[in-house]
Write an enzyme that holds these catalytic residues in place. Structure first.
Site, PDB file in Angstrom:
ATOM      1  N   ASP A 228      -7.776  -6.656  13.466  1.00  0.00           N
ATOM      2  CA  ASP A 228      -7.358  -7.952  13.992  1.00  0.00           C
ATOM      3  C   ASP A 228      -8.238  -8.382  15.165  1.00  0.00           C
ATOM      4  O   ASP A 228      -8.713  -9.516  15.228  1.00  0.00           O
ATOM      5  CB  ASP A 228      -5.888  -7.901  14.408  1.00  0.00           C
ATOM      6  CG  ASP A 228      -5.531  -6.618  15.149  1.00  0.00           C
ATOM      7  OD1 ASP A 228      -6.448  -5.870  15.546  1.00  0.00           O
ATOM      8  OD2 ASP A 228      -4.324  -6.353  15.329  1.00  0.00           O
TER       9      ASP A 228
ATOM     10  N   ASP B 163       0.821  -1.208   0.000  1.00  0.00           N
ATOM     11  CA  ASP B 163       0.000   0.000   0.000  1.00  0.00           C
ATOM     12  C   ASP B 163       0.856   1.259   0.000  1.00  0.00           C
ATOM     13  O   ASP B 163       0.391   2.331   0.413  1.00  0.00           O
ATOM     14  CB  ASP B 163      -0.912   0.014   1.236  1.00  0.00           C
ATOM     15  CG  ASP B 163      -2.179  -0.797   1.016  1.00  0.00           C
ATOM     16  OD1 ASP B 163      -2.361  -1.322  -0.090  1.00  0.00           O
ATOM     17  OD2 ASP B 163      -2.980  -0.912   1.970  1.00  0.00           O
TER      18      ASP B 163
END
Length: 541
Positions: A290, A137
């Site tokens: 997460d 990214d």
């Protein structure tokens, strides 16, 4: 003859007193306000802080006791779960080895990308059963070219490694991981190992973890322990190591052994892909994707296993600026997630009442919300005010010695080599409490900053070998969140330091109880250091 003064007549008519009585009357009014409003309010606040502190202390003791019981009496993971090594078979070839996907998300972290790519490429798993994804990214094309070149180098050596770059960072890390799993070749994999770009797994990492997932279908996640290659860089990284060692030794170990649930740490873990899909896949609704995935998987009935003996190398933030951005995300995300998932946890039918209580009260309310908030209120607001207002009785000695004792006992188990730094660690936690509390409420009320992501800058071997070229990396490789102060001077922390210093000086002059003002002076010093950003290595931001 008394001189008639118009001002005195007006004051007499309006207030019923003369100018000479103003100071005395104001003092009486302030005394009444203090006696009937300030003192009761401070006492109530003190009782609330004591109650919340009691919850926090009991949670610390609870974790410590259960952790000791786990080590002394409970079965190890190899005895609690079926484990059988996957061995090479000359006749069947590699058919016994399941297909495994390794994902490495990258975002302008050019100092460390070679470490993680190299470590993943050296995993001792059959090459035809291992796929490695580098999910880039990066916003700078030069960065992308370097990372892609490194991937090509390993591909030429026979490693199944793919490079994927996105034009935007939509969804941040969760968006990159989700897009990676949508690739055609990735769909034949049963398990996915995730390593942040500064993580370096040992070659036998998969062979020691995958068998637990293969032979225990109820397990959705195996999490390894982090070890830090730069823990000894400075005292700042040593203090961070103490916090994270506590997290792994107590929170992760107890959650895994007693409840089969803990928060996925985002790296150094292996997921069963079916568990990810059943939970709904990666979601970018919060900056703790997460933990969100772990909660949603637990709601579906999946169990998690923490392997403390399985360790993976990683890096701690070595600058205060990087640490603050990391801690903001780690504090804001869970509180935002708690607001989002509370009803789902409370009404879930697959979870036992004990697990619901543990997740809602222990895991979220006490550890993620109450902990930092009560530290800030107790040590930075309520206790200093009781120095200025002696009418409120505060057992200040207990306020210092009890946390010191509990923290020392935990440190003996988690990080015994850093026991002499226990006071420094407590003072650092207090000095960070304002920043974390601000992040917690930003998450609870979904402030605009709650969904912003800043990459925690790492330096890899360049830091260890003192080879950092600051001028060449400053503007190119570091992302900055717009609404968080990027200047060196942090005015809120400096303001709190001045308040603490004032309370400490007042206690030194007028206080006679337990010399609590000494501890307040130490707090003021640490807040001043934080206010000038003097924690950690300097000139790296």
């Amino acid at each position: 003859m008394v001189e008639v003064n118009a001002k005195n007549i007006v004051l007499e008519w309006v207030r019923g007193w003369t100018e000479g009585d103003i100071s005395g009357r104001i003092g009486q009014i302030l005394g009444i306000i203090k006696l009937f409003f300030v003192v009761p309010l401070l006492r109530i606040s003190l009782y609330i802080c004591f109650l919340m502190s009691l919850f926090l202390s009991l949670e610390w003791v609870h974790l410590m006791v259960l952790s000791v019981l786990v080590k002394l009496f409970w079965k190890t993971p190899h005895k609690r779960f079926k484990f059988q090594e996957i061995e090479d078979d000359l006749e069947c070839g590699n058919e016994a080895f399941p297909f495994v996907l390794v994902q490495i998300p990258v975002a302008n972290e050019i100092e460390v990308y070679k470490l993680s790519i190299g470590a993943a490429s050296k995993l001792s798993w059959p090459a035809d059963r291992l796929w490695i994804q580098v999910l880039d990214d990066s916003s700078d094309q030069a960065n992308k070219d370097m990372i892609q070149k490194e991937c090509s180098r390993w591909a030429n050596e026979g490693i199944n490694i793919w490079y994927h770059a996105r034009e935007t960072r939509e969804g941040f890390k969760a968006g990159a991981l989700k897009q990676g799993m949508e690739q055609d070749y990735a769909k034949q994999c049963k398990y996915v190992a995730i390593f942040d770009v500064d993580f370096q797994p040992e070659p036998d990492f998969l062979r020691r973890a995958i068998p637990f997932l293969v032979h225990n279908p109820e397990l959705g996640l195996v999490q390894a322990r982090w070890r830090f290659v730069n823990a000894d860089t400075c005292m700042f990284t040593r203090l961070q190591e103490m916090s994270l060692d506590f997290h792994f030794t107590f929170e992760q170990e107890v959650g895994s052994s007693a409840f089969g649930f803990f928060g996925f740490n985002g790296s150094g873990g292996i997921w069963r892909i079916d568990a990810i899909n059943e939970a709904g896949g990666w979601d970018c609704a919060t900056t703790t994707e997460d933990l969100d995935l772990a909660v949603r998987a637990a709601l579906k009935g999946w169990k998690f296993l923490y392997l403390g003996e399985l360790q993976v190398k990683s890096e701690l933030p070595s600058t205060f600026k990087a640490y603050r951005s990391q801690q903001y995300r780690w504090s804001c995300g869970p509180s935002n997630l708690f607001r989002t998932r509370f009803i789902q946890i409370a009404t879930n039918k697959k979870m036992s009442p004990g697990l619901k209580l543990y997740m809602i009260f222990n895991f979220f309310f006490v550890r993620k919300i109450t902990c930092h908030t009560i530290i800030f209120l107790s040590y930075c607001v309520i206790s200093p005010l009781t120095i200025l207002i002696p009418e409120v009785d505060n057992p200040k000695a207990k306020a210092v010695f009890v946390p010191l004792l509990i923290a020392a006992l935990n440190t003996i188990v988690a990080t015994p080599r850093s026991l002499y730094l226990i006071l420094h660690w407590i003072l650092l936690e207090i000095s960070m409490s304002f920043h974390r509390t601000k992040a917690i409420f930003a998450g609870l009320f979904r402030a605009r900053s709650a969904n912003e992501w800043v990459v925690t800058r790492k330096f890899g071997d360049s830091l260890l070998n003192n080879k950092i070229n600051i001028d060449s990396t400053e503007s190119k490789y570091h992302e900055v969140r717009s609404n968080v102060q990027t200047d060196r001077f942090l005015l809120p922390e400096l303001g709190i330091a001045m308040v603490l210093l004032t309370c400490g000086c007042y206690g030194f002059v007028y206080g006679k109880e337990y010399y609590y003002f000494v501890f307040v002076f130490f707090q003021a010093i640490f807040f001043t250091i934080a206010g000038f950003s003097y924690f950690g290595l300097q000139n790296l931001d």
